[in-house]
Design a protein around this motif. Structure first.
Motif, short mmCIF file in Angstrom:
data_model
loop_
_atom_site.label_atom_id
_atom_site.label_comp_id
_atom_site.label_asym_id
_atom_site.label_seq_id
_atom_site.Cartn_x
_atom_site.Cartn_y
_atom_site.Cartn_z
N LEU A 3 0.86 -1.18 0.00
CA LEU A 3 0.00 0.00 0.00
C LEU A 3 0.89 1.23 0.00
N ASP A 63 -1.92 5.23 -3.18
CA ASP A 63 -3.19 4.55 -2.95
C ASP A 63 -4.06 5.33 -1.97
N ARG A 197 -6.40 -3.91 -1.32
CA ARG A 197 -5.93 -2.59 -0.89
C ARG A 197 -6.97 -1.89 -0.02
#
Length: 289
Positions: A3, A63, A197
């Protein structure tokens, strides 16, 4: 897949790193690098100015990231708001963008600034704010030290403040609040749509909000005879209800609760007077609802 997380560099950096530590995730920074490692091998961090965070999250370079609502609105970009994190540089609260003018000026309401120059870092939002109120002004970008610009370089400013002390020091008075803002955890749409994620981002949100909920609170546990329990419970406030559990001696129970830290000074003596025993106050790292 790791991430990629954005940490706000600059005024929010220290408060953010402290929050992550309380949440149980240490972020290791290097003064010579914008990259940072963490205790979690699946999370890598990049130090980015809060003003730019929404851009890199929206574009997919990150992200997720922490930034202010103000900079999300200023960017005009679409990111997923995961959760609010109410903390700022100096406090665990919100900040305000205010319209301020010199103390001795003749400006007393928004309309008085028609045709005038407004200096701010929050250019796009400020332009929209005045346009929505049909007041024509010239909004100029300020590279910093905005408070010193009136009256020579600008007629008024839109500036962020927590306490107002800097505005007062520069002999400015507030006409009105333009925007109230707080830190947010935001995510990229594609990352949010990816189950793996998204789970990591949601877990991060749980831990960060838990650390914030624990701020200013302490745990309290004590023993009390059942006959004295109503009086003790009458003194306690908790997130929901105190936990009451039986002890080996059937006449006694254990009580566990969470209180505001500043109340402990006066509360503990009252609990002692109500015949509570074995009173223990202990620090909290996280409170997860």
């Amino acid at each position: 897949m790791k991430l990629r997380l954005g940490i706000p560099k600059g005024s929010l950096q220290e408060a953010t790193l402290s929050l992550f530590t309380r949440a149980g995730l240490r972020v290791y920074t290097n003064a010579r690098s914008y990259f940072a490692s963490t205790d979690d091998p699946e999370i890598e961090c990049l130090l980015i100015r809060a003003q730019e965070m929404a851009r890199y999250v929206e574009h997919g370079a990150l992200d997720a990231g922490l930034t202010g609502l103000d900079w999300v609105l200023e960017s005009g970009l679409e990111v997923v708001k995961v959760t609010d994190l109410i903390y700022a540089k100096q406090s665990m609260g919100t900040v305000k963008w205010v319209l301020a003018v010199p103390e001795d000026s003749g400006f007393h309401k928004l309309e008085d600034l028609e045709g005038r120059i407004i200096a701010t870092e929050l250019v796009s939002f400020t332009r929209g704010y005045f346009a929505n109120r049909n007041v024509a002004v010239r909004v100029e970008f300020s590279w910093g030290a905005t408070e010193v610009k009136p009256p020579l370089l600008a007629d008024a400013i839109v500036e962020v403040t927590e306490t107002g002390s800097s505005l007062r020091a520069n002999h400015l008075r507030i006409l009105e609040t333009v925007l109230e803002s707080n830190t947010q955890l935001v995510a990229n749409k594609a990352a949010w749509a990816d189950p793996s994620r998204r789970e990591k981002i949601e877990n991060l949100a749980v831990m960060l909000t838990g650390a914030m909920a624990a701020h200013g609170r302490v745990g309290l546990m004590l023993n009390v005879r059942k006959a004295d329990l109503p009086a003790v419970l009458g003194l306690l406030t908790a997130l929901k209800n105190p936990t009451v559990a039986p002890l080996a001696d059937g006449e006694w129970v254990a009580v566990n609760t969470v209180i505001e830290e500043h109340t402990a000074w006066s509360l503990i003596p009252k609990l002692k007077q109500a015949n509570a025993q074995g009173i223990v106050e202990y620090p909290l790292n996280k409170v997860v609802m």
